[in-house]
Write a protein that holds these residues in place. Structure first.
Motif, mmCIF file in Angstrom:
data_model
loop_
_atom_site.group_PDB
_atom_site.id
_atom_site.type_symbol
_atom_site.label_atom_id
_atom_site.label_comp_id
_atom_site.label_asym_id
_atom_site.label_seq_id
_atom_site.Cartn_x
_atom_site.Cartn_y
_atom_site.Cartn_z
ATOM 1 N N GLY A 105 -31.111 -3.570 10.431
ATOM 2 C CA GLY A 105 -30.463 -4.845 10.745
ATOM 3 C C GLY A 105 -29.433 -4.775 11.850
ATOM 4 N N THR A 106 -29.414 -3.719 12.634
ATOM 5 C CA THR A 106 -28.403 -3.656 13.702
ATOM 6 C C THR A 106 -29.050 -3.756 15.084
ATOM 7 O OG1 THR A 106 -28.416 -1.248 13.765
ATOM 8 C CG2 THR A 106 -26.779 -2.290 12.348
ATOM 9 N N PHE A 107 -28.342 -4.410 15.980
ATOM 10 C CA PHE A 107 -28.870 -4.605 17.325
ATOM 11 C C PHE A 107 -27.754 -4.821 18.347
ATOM 12 C CE2 PHE A 107 -29.299 -8.304 14.527
ATOM 13 C CZ PHE A 107 -28.417 -9.201 15.111
ATOM 14 N N ALA A 108 -26.491 -4.672 17.924
ATOM 15 C CA ALA A 108 -25.375 -4.958 18.829
ATOM 16 C C ALA A 108 -25.319 -3.960 19.991
ATOM 17 C CB ALA A 108 -24.054 -4.946 18.069
ATOM 18 N N ASP A 109 -25.589 -2.687 19.712
ATOM 19 C CA ASP A 109 -25.584 -1.685 20.787
ATOM 20 C C ASP A 109 -26.621 -2.068 21.846
ATOM 21 O OD1 ASP A 109 -23.807 -0.292 19.210
ATOM 22 O OD2 ASP A 109 -25.159 1.366 18.750
ATOM 23 N N HIS A 151 -21.444 -0.021 10.881
ATOM 24 C CA HIS A 151 -21.686 -0.543 12.226
ATOM 25 C C HIS A 151 -21.812 -2.071 12.214
ATOM 26 C CE1 HIS A 151 -22.970 -0.272 16.368
ATOM 27 N NE2 HIS A 151 -24.196 -0.666 16.127
ATOM 28 N N GLY A 152 -21.477 -2.681 11.074
ATOM 29 C CA GLY A 152 -21.474 -4.146 11.005
ATOM 30 C C GLY A 152 -22.838 -4.777 10.780
ATOM 31 N N GLY A 153 -23.801 -3.983 10.352
ATOM 32 C CA GLY A 153 -25.134 -4.532 10.057
ATOM 33 C C GLY A 153 -25.136 -5.181 8.678
ATOM 34 N N ILE A 154 -25.689 -6.386 8.589
ATOM 35 C CA ILE A 154 -25.695 -7.126 7.328
ATOM 36 C C ILE A 154 -27.122 -7.593 7.051
ATOM 37 C CG2 ILE A 154 -24.905 -9.295 6.256
ATOM 38 C CD1 ILE A 154 -22.261 -8.804 7.871
ATOM 39 N N VAL A 155 -27.710 -7.072 5.977
ATOM 40 C CA VAL A 155 -29.099 -7.418 5.665
ATOM 41 C C VAL A 155 -29.139 -8.190 4.345
ATOM 42 C CG1 VAL A 155 -31.420 -6.533 5.231
ATOM 43 C CG2 VAL A 155 -29.964 -5.406 6.930
ATOM 44 N N VAL A 156 -29.687 -9.391 4.410
ATOM 45 C CA VAL A 156 -29.620 -10.329 3.289
ATOM 46 C C VAL A 156 -30.943 -10.353 2.521
ATOM 47 C CG1 VAL A 156 -29.247 -12.763 2.697
ATOM 48 C CG2 VAL A 156 -28.006 -11.740 4.626
ATOM 49 N N HIS A 157 -30.830 -10.389 1.174
ATOM 50 C CA HIS A 157 -32.015 -10.501 0.307
ATOM 51 C C HIS A 157 -31.862 -11.717 -0.599
ATOM 52 C CE1 HIS A 157 -33.484 -6.354 1.168
ATOM 53 N NE2 HIS A 157 -32.199 -6.116 1.357
ATOM 54 N N GLN A 169 -26.871 -6.011 1.812
ATOM 55 C CA GLN A 169 -26.549 -4.624 2.157
ATOM 56 C C GLN A 169 -25.737 -4.622 3.445
ATOM 57 O OE1 GLN A 169 -29.808 -1.826 2.898
ATOM 58 N NE2 GLN A 169 -28.627 -0.188 1.959
ATOM 59 N N VAL A 170 -24.546 -4.061 3.357
ATOM 60 C CA VAL A 170 -23.644 -4.021 4.515
ATOM 61 C C VAL A 170 -23.505 -2.571 4.978
ATOM 62 C CG1 VAL A 170 -21.322 -4.551 5.380
ATOM 63 C CG2 VAL A 170 -22.351 -6.005 3.614
ATOM 64 N N GLY A 171 -23.631 -2.353 6.286
ATOM 65 C CA GLY A 171 -23.350 -1.029 6.830
ATOM 66 C C GLY A 171 -24.553 -0.111 6.934
ATOM 67 N N GLY A 172 -25.755 -0.675 7.008
ATOM 68 C CA GLY A 172 -26.932 0.153 7.233
ATOM 69 C C GLY A 172 -27.580 0.650 5.962
ATOM 70 N N PRO A 173 -28.586 1.508 6.111
ATOM 71 C CA PRO A 173 -29.379 1.934 4.941
ATOM 72 C C PRO A 173 -28.588 2.791 3.959
ATOM 73 C CG PRO A 173 -29.989 3.200 6.886
ATOM 74 C CD PRO A 173 -29.054 2.130 7.357
#
Ligand SMILES: Cc1cc2nc3c(=O)[nH]c(=O)nc-3n(C[C@H](O)[C@H](O)[C@H](O)COP(=O)(O)O)c2cc1C
Ligand code: SF4
Length: 533
Positions: free
Chosen positions: A193-197, A419-425, A387-391
């Motif tokens: 869920g991260t793509f900012a970089d 890294h600020g990734g937020i994956v929603v279920h 889920q916050v912060g990656g796997p």
């Protein structure tokens, strides 16, 4: 020619993936057919990903956005775009209004992403016209100690996951003995869920180059590398071109911005392994070996790339630095809460209606991000777990969504901002299956150097399978829960790096907050904090 039109269509991977090039082709064909003088700027993405392809038209009121646009929409859009450009307004189902006033954008605090989507990423003129190089110029006018002081005082902490203070790391490298030092950017961006970089590299590459050049001046490095994952070919191409242009223009190279100091920069591609994002495995990979984690000490700051003192930072860490130098450490420090200073570009992904990039100061809540920006799930069903912060990050249940997003507050509940990734279920998610996946992911990605991770993750999958299969057998079931907690304890305490050391975060949070998914009676939530820390 009958009219003139300036349009913006992103060249970012997210826009290319949904047909941005086809939209541009259709626009050019329309312009040729109607004799319109057309300028198309290929900008970065604004980060409103559900609206990609986001087409903008320059109007007397500022840019007006349309999205999501496909090539098939162009014929009906064309007269409306012309009307907009002439200041006569327009009406179209895809019209989103003045871009900067779209609430999703207007409510953000964009420091790192201030230029992304605004400028042509490769235009040096555009970069300079939007405060580009101001940080590097300020750095050139100072000595190393002053740069280190500014970065330290700003409170900037590493954005790659561990949140280590950047100023302290840089000072360690600056003070380390040795005449050869390196600056390495970790752009492996493997978190789910991260793509900012990627958005920075594709949408504002000079920002990263500027941040790395400032780091080089601060620590006395003459060579830098950007380690980019191979799944990002577009970012690699944009960076290579940007490095070439910045070198030709004298911003880096033999005489960095007229400082008399040298700093050369190269891009290196990884080969798609999650663990190669771990900094020492990345160094192995950069040196041409298999990505296996190195034992610490020695710290990379003292003995890093090719055994030399090395600054390693994430893309977003370097990208925050030009603002700090240009506007002052106090300006940056003023954003955020507690010891979490500045802003973080959060990335909303998974089952979310309005997925995208939201840069805000630390301290807002997950609920504000999920509801205020995300607009709930894309499926329309209730959110169950986030889920916050990656796997390797914890699953947060609704009772935790009002905790402020800051490093310490999250650590206190056994979670990470990362890294600020937020994956929603949504509520169809099975947290036992997701816990099993966390163990399986670890087994697949483990570098194999230490036993708790290499063996423990495989045993973890088996234990969760037994646990779920024995829902109807209380005695076996209870034994497996005990075994799983024991195993997590061993992985937390005995793993060499955070790969094995943090895999228990998603597993334990799932077990503690969603016991019914494991066939357990709902119980008062046990604190994962003790186990996780
Ligand atoms: C398994 C694993 C994967 C990681 N992946 C990344 C990554 O993709 N990008 C990143 O910047 N840091 C990643 N890290 C963190 C790095 O080891 C390191 O802390 C970071 O690059 C330092 O930069 P920062 O201080 O700017 O965050 C990872 C760590 C682990 C344990
Ligand atoms: S925890 Fe896993 S990835 Fe890290 S060193 Fe040990 S085996 Fe390798």
């Amino acid at each position: 020619m009958s009219a003139a039109l300036t349009l913006y269509v992103p060249r970012d991977s997210a826009a290319l993936a949904v047909g941005a090039d086809a939209v541009v082709d259709a626009l050019r064909a329309q312009a040729a057919a109607t004799g319109t003088e057309l300028t198309v700027v290929r900008n970065g993405s604004r980060g409103l990903l559900w609206l990609e392809v986001l087409l903008e038209v320059a109007t007397p009121q500022g840019r007006v956005a349309y999205g999501p646009v496909s090539a098939e929409d162009v014929p009906t859009l064309w007269p409306v775009l012309l009307a907009d450009a002439a200041g006569q307004g327009g009406s179209h189902p895809l019209r989103q209004g003045v871009t900067e006033q779209i609430p999703y954008l207007a409510r953000q605090e964009r420091l790192t992403f201030a230029r992304v989507g605004v400028t042509d990423p490769l235009s040096l003129g555009d970069y300079a016209a939007h405060e580009g190089w101001a940080g590097l110029k300020a750095a050139v006018a100072q000595d190393s100690a002053a740069i280190l002081q500014a970065v330290t005082h700003s409170g900037l902490r590493g954005r790659g996951g561990a949140a280590f203070p950047a100023g302290i790391k840089w000072r360690t490298v600056a003070q380390a003995p040795g005449s050869i030092k390196y600056v390495v950017c970790n752009a492996d961006e493997g978190d789910s869920g991260t793509f900012a970089d990627r958005m920075v590299m594709e949408g504002d590459p000079y920002l990263l180059i500027e941040g790395m050049a400032i780091a080089a001046l601060a620590v006395g490095a003459e060579q830098g590398f950007i380690y980019v994952r191979s799944e990002y070919p577009q970012a690699v191409a944009v960076l290579a071109e940007a490095i070439e242009r910045a070198t030709q223009a004298g911003w880096i190279g033999a005489n960095v911005a007229g400082s008399g100091k040298r700093f050369d920069l190269q891009v290196r591609m990884g080969a798609g392994s999650y663990v190669c994002g771990e900094e020492t495995a990345m160094l192995e990979s950069l040196e041409g070996r298999r990505g296996i984690v190195r034992a610490k000490p020695p710290l990379p700051a003292l003995q890093g790339l090719f055994g030399q003192p090395t600054v390693i930072n994430n893309v977003l860490t370097f990208a925050a630095v030009p603002t700090i130098l240009a506007r002052g450490a106090d300006f940056y420090r003023h954003y955020g809460v507690g010891r979490s200073h500045g802003t973080l570009p959060f990335q909303l992904a998974g089952n979310i209606r309005h997925g995208g990039l939201v840069e805000k100061a630390f301290g807002l809540t997950l609920r504000e991000l999920l509801d205020g920006f995300g607009g709930g799930t894309r499926s329309g069903r209730p959110i169950k777990a986030v889920q916050v912060g990656g796997p390797l990050g914890a699953y947060l249940s609704e009772s935790q969504w009002d905790v402020p997003l800051d490093y310490e507050a999250y650590a206190a509940i056994g979670a990470v901002v990362g890294h600020g990734g937020i994956v929603v279920h949504d509520d169809t998610a099975d947290l036992a299956a997701l816990a099993r996946y966390a163990m399986e992911f670890c087994a697949l990605e483990s570098c194999g150097k230490c036993t708790p991770c290499r063996i423990g993750s495989t045993r973890g999958v088996e234990v969760i399978d037994r646990l779920v299969a024995n829902r109807a057998n209380p005695q076996v079931h209870e034994q497996q829960v005990t075994l799983l907690r024991d195993l997590c304890d061993t992985m937390l305490g005995g793993s060499l790096c955070a790969m094995g050391g943090m895999t228990p975060y998603p597993v334990l949070s799932a077990l503690n907050h969603y016991p019914a998914d494991f066939g357990l009676a709902p119980a008062p939530v046990a604190s994962e904090t003790a186990a996780a820390n």
